[in-house]
Design a protein around this motif. Structure first.
Motif, PDB file in Angstrom:
ATOM      1  N   UNK A  89       0.839  -1.203   0.000  1.00 42.84           N
ATOM      2  CA  UNK A  89       0.000   0.000   0.000  1.00 42.84           C
ATOM      3  C   UNK A  89       0.873   1.252   0.000  1.00 42.84           C
ATOM      4  N   UNK A  90       0.316   2.311  -0.541  1.00 40.46           N
ATOM      5  CA  UNK A  90       1.005   3.597  -0.549  1.00 40.46           C
ATOM      6  C   UNK A  90      -0.019   4.716  -0.533  1.00 40.46           C
ATOM      7  N   UNK A  91       0.365   5.833   0.024  1.00 41.54           N
ATOM      8  CA  UNK A  91      -0.492   7.014   0.020  1.00 41.54           C
ATOM      9  C   UNK A  91       0.320   8.237  -0.398  1.00 41.54           C
ATOM     10  N   UNK A  92       1.387   8.003  -1.168  1.00 35.26           N
ATOM     11  CA  UNK A  92       2.279   9.086  -1.595  1.00 35.26           C
ATOM     12  C   UNK A  92       1.609  10.044  -2.577  1.00 35.26           C
ATOM     13  N   UNK A  93       0.690   9.525  -3.379  1.00 31.58           N
ATOM     14  CA  UNK A  93       0.076  10.350  -4.417  1.00 31.58           C
ATOM     15  C   UNK A  93      -1.224  10.949  -3.907  1.00 31.58           C
ATOM     16  N   UNK A  94      -1.240  12.260  -3.735  1.00 25.63           N
ATOM     17  CA  UNK A  94      -2.425  12.989  -3.292  1.00 25.63           C
ATOM     18  C   UNK A  94      -2.994  12.447  -1.990  1.00 25.63           C
ATOM     19  N   UNK A  95      -2.145  11.803  -1.171  1.00 24.92           N
ATOM     20  CA  UNK A  95      -2.559  11.258   0.123  1.00 24.92           C
ATOM     21  C   UNK A  95      -3.762  10.339  -0.008  1.00 24.92           C
ATOM     22  N   UNK A  96      -3.821   9.633  -1.113  1.00 25.72           N
ATOM     23  CA  UNK A  96      -4.910   8.684  -1.345  1.00 25.72           C
ATOM     24  C   UNK A  96      -4.347   7.271  -1.211  1.00 25.72           C
TER      25      UNK A  96
END
Length: 205
Positions: free
Chosen positions: A178-185
């Motif tokens: 999982x990641x939330x690096x892009x636009x905190x999504x």
């Protein structure tokens, strides 16, 4: 003439913090402060669920097979591999694969985990390295099979168990990628397994 950089460094050196010995973590007054849980397996299950994973507590490998058959992602998988004897219905013999890139088409991988950490929902995975280690990360969906007795309360206990004398690879795996690096999504399965299921098995396998 003293430069600004040298001036700053000299000032920092004048105010350096004196060295302090690390505490003896085995002292009774300190060991009593380690975090504990009344049910390690339940705590691990709760944490893994909170990070989008799934923990299933089962009696034996036969029950693992029963629960696998109930998982939609397993039912929909065509390319299945298993490193656990008599576990799952593998359609791919990974022992015949020497190029790790060839694992990119694995839909579901059933793999061993060494032990779990109740504190954070992580599972320690390790093997002899080589192409098989990429199965944990290239497979679309991963199921880890771990002895139910091998759940430690916290990372301090986990570190004490780590050994690389006979292994060349090891890491902690906590939930699906999982990641939330892009636009905190939050995105699940961005650069690894799209789902992670951990089976805690009571009987030896």
């Amino acid at each position: 003439m003293t430069t600004s950089r040298e001036s700053i460094l000299n000032t920092l050196r004048k105010h350096s913090v004196p060295e302090t010995e690390l505490p003896d973590l085995q002292q009774p007054e300190l060991t009593q402060q380690w975090i504990t849980y009344p049910d390690l397996s339940q705590q691990f299950s709760d944490l893994l669920t909170s990070i989008k994973g799934l923990c299933l507590r089962v009696k034996n490998v036969e029950e693992v097979n029963q629960r696998l058959a109930e998982l939609p992602v397993y039912q929909e998988s065509n390319n299945i591999c298993s490193l656990i004897p008599d576990c799952g219905q593998p359609t791919v013999n990974v022992n015949q694969i020497t190029d790790p890139h060839d694992f990119e088409n694995i839909d579901f991988a059933i793999l061993p985990g060494e032990f779990c950490v109740a504190e954070n929902g992580a599972t320690w995975i390790t093997n002899d390295g080589g192409p098989l280690r990429t199965l944990y990360f290239l497979s679309q969906h991963v199921a880890l099979v771990v002895p139910a007795s091998e759940v430690v309360p916290h990372m301090h206990a986990a570190y004490q168990r780590l050994s690389f004398e006979n292994r060349s690879f090891g890491t902690f795996m906590a939930g699906p990628s999982k990641t939330a690096d892009i636009e905190q999504s939050l995105v699940i399965g961005a650069h690894g397994a799209r789902s992670l299921t951990v089976f805690l098995v009571e009987e030896p396998f």
